[in-house]
Design a protein around this motif. Structure first.
Motif: not given
Ligand SMILES: [Zn+2]
Length: 566
Positions: A42-45, A47, A125, A142, A129
């Motif tokens: 998982k990404s930091e957000n 996903r 992420d 980030r 964006d």
């Protein structure tokens, strides 16, 4: 019936995370016999970093090709290309004519036998964006640690939905207006009168002291460059390298996956833009490529140019003017994992807009004369809906007061091509990616049984490498402890082994490929390598099941099961 590929949305536009995920779900549902996908991390957000596996029986490990894309947030085209490769492979498995007609039968066969790992979006992420807010970070939006007051933070301060540029008049400005295209800024020369402009990203300064305006580094409001975060020639000195290799969950996932997959023999790391394949060496601490591998790289450069029209350059010689590239994925995939690896800069903006390619190649990114910038501005209007260069509008900035907002938005037109170019670029790369399957080592083995008497059986195993590459794949990885040669294991639980070994280390087998420019291929000196096929014999007494396993980490394994004495 599967949709024809030309209908797929990713041939027409850049795709967001939800659409990407839906595409993978549909493929796995409709073509479960040869497509599946799973999350690497998982990404930091939150996903998923998706991995698509394309090939029949993906658990039967065999020489495989890995493609990853979009590890730099704004380089969206790589995702389209990665999905196009998956779609073409699916179409190939479904015998769709459109893709079959593009490729010779020998290559289709190799690809149908092969195994592909496709990571279409390394930074979901970062890409999200860019797609939703037009906000570009190098890799991910980030910032952790080292927060320094007085940094530019990109944001849509005028609320028009895009993040462009700020310009302000200043006697030390490095830019002037282009004489023929006043809204386009060009580098100031000693021959220019004013006005002179300073250029900054649209946004605000975090911790502004009311006077000093900081330099707007790409990493001012984000701190990772994933392509400096791999454990080969890693250096914390390089901007964005992180505190240690694998610092980001995204890069850590790729490192772990790659390190657990010695059967990957080729790796395409997709970026934009430039229209070139970049091969090792990447840095001066390893400024040479193994000689044997270099010949192979040169041979594949011919194949790459045949399918894509794109040349291959050396990273160290053509791409690293001031600072060697440390900790890149492709350097790691080659130097540590022994894959034939390339960083691929898709989208030849230079050719499209009529800009000169300079030598060494990195100069193409840095020097354009005013005529070329004119050509780019005119191309933008003609072919790209004028989306790159916008006029400047006066704006009262909360920190900098009287400035103008406008200028460049690089997402559609510069970093990524206009949408109509997506399909042809991706299709050409995809043909090359499919052709790569025919370069892998190909273990071929068969077993014969002869009953010498009613109780005695003689079992013969013959094995050869029918592939292009040797079973160790690359000279650089030959000495790696994990790159073991072929091994054989013989088991006959109900019988007595009278002759032959239960285990054998057989070493490596050459492939038929000899790389580019081999005199021995020329009519003047024509000659083959010797034949070094493996032949092993066992004699067993009794009746029962016999199992023979042969293989190596890079070739995968074959199992032969037979009954004797019945
Ligand atoms: Zn990139």
């Amino acid at each position: 019936m599967s949709k024809r590929k030309s209908d797929a949305a990713f041939f027409k536009d850049y795709v967001g995370y939800e659409d990407l995920t839906r595409t993978l779900e549909n493929w796995a549902r409709e073509h479960g016999e040869f497509v599946r996908f799973r999350s690497l991390a998982k990404s930091e957000n939150g996903r998923d970093i998706w991995l698509i596996e394309v090939g029949r029986n993906p658990d039967r490990l065999r020489p495989a090709i890995c493609i990853d894309a979009n590890m730099h947030s704004a380089e969206l085209l790589g995702t389209n290309a990665a999905l196009c490769i998956a779609q073409d492979l699916i179409d190939l498995h479904c015998r769709q004519r459109e893709v079959c007609d593009r490729l010779p039968p020998s290559i289709r066969e190799s690809a149908l036998e092969g195994l592909y790992y496709i990571i279409p979006r390394v930074t979901p992420d970062g890409a999200e964006d860019v797609l939703t807010a037009g906000r570009i970070s190098r890799s991910a939006p980030r910032r952790r640690g080292h927060l320094v007051a007085g940094q530019w933070v990109r944001s849509d301060v005028d609320g028009d939905g895009r993040i462009r540029q700020i310009r302000m008049k200043h006697p030390a400005g490095e830019f002037v207006e282009h004489p023929d295209h006043p809204h386009v800024l060009v580098p100031r020369t000693v021959n220019d009168g004013g006005p002179f402009f300073k250029v900054f990203p649209e946004g605000y300064i975090d911790g502004f002291n009311g006077r000093n305006i900081p330099f707007a580094h790409t990493l001012s409001d984000n701190d990772s460059d994933f392509n400096r975060n791999f454990p080969y020639d890693w250096s914390s000195d390089h901007d964005g390298a992180g505190s240690f290799p694998g610092w980001d969950p995204e890069t850590r996932a790729l490192i772990e996956f790659g390190a657990r997959s010695p059967h990957i023999f080729a790796w395409l790391n997709l970026h934009t833009f430039g229209g070139i394949f970049i091969r090792p060496p990447f840095s001066n601490s390893a400024c040479e490529v193994d000689r044997e591998d270099l010949l192979i790289y040169e041979y594949v450069a011919g194949l790459a140019s045949q399918y894509t029209g794109m040349p291959t350059v050396s990273a160290f010689e053509d791409m690293t003017p001031n600072q060697p590239m440390t900790g890149t994925l492709a350097a790691w995939a080659y130097g540590e994992r022994g894959c034939l690896a390339w960083a691929v800069e898709l989208w030849d903006l230079f050719a499209a807009a009529g800009l000169q390619r300079r030598k060494p190649f990195f100069r193409s990114y840095a020097s354009q004369d005013r005529q070329e910038i004119s050509a780019l501005a005119e191309w933008d209007v003609r072919e790209n809906g004028g989306r790159i260069f916008a006029p400047w509008r006066s704006f009262t900035h909360p920190q900098l007061k009287d400035i103008e907002i406008g200028g460049i938005d690089p997402v559609r037109g510069l970093i990524n091509p206009p949408e109509k170019e997506i399909a042809p670029i991706c299709e050409r790369l995809s043909s090359f990616a499919i052709a790569l399957a025919s370069l892998g080592p190909r273990l071929q083995s068969h077993v014969e049984v002869e009953m010498i008497s009613p109780k005695l059986a003689r079992i013969d195993l013959v094995a050869t490498n029918g592939g292009y590459l040797p079973t160790y794949v690359s000279g650089v990885s030959r000495r790696q402890p994990w790159n073991r040669g072929l091994q054989v294991r013989f088991r006959a639980p109900g019988c007595t082994l009278l002759s032959g070994q239960p285990f054998a280390d057989l070493g490596h087998l050459r492939g038929w490929g000899r790389g580019a420019d081999q005199e021995a291929n020329a009519p003047f000196f024509q000659k083959s390598q010797g034949v070094d096929d493996i032949g092993l014999t066992w004699v067993v007494e009794g009746a029962g099941r016999v199992e023979i396993e042969i293989g190596a980490p890079r070739t995968g394994w074959h199992t032969h099961e037979l009954e004797v004495g019945k």
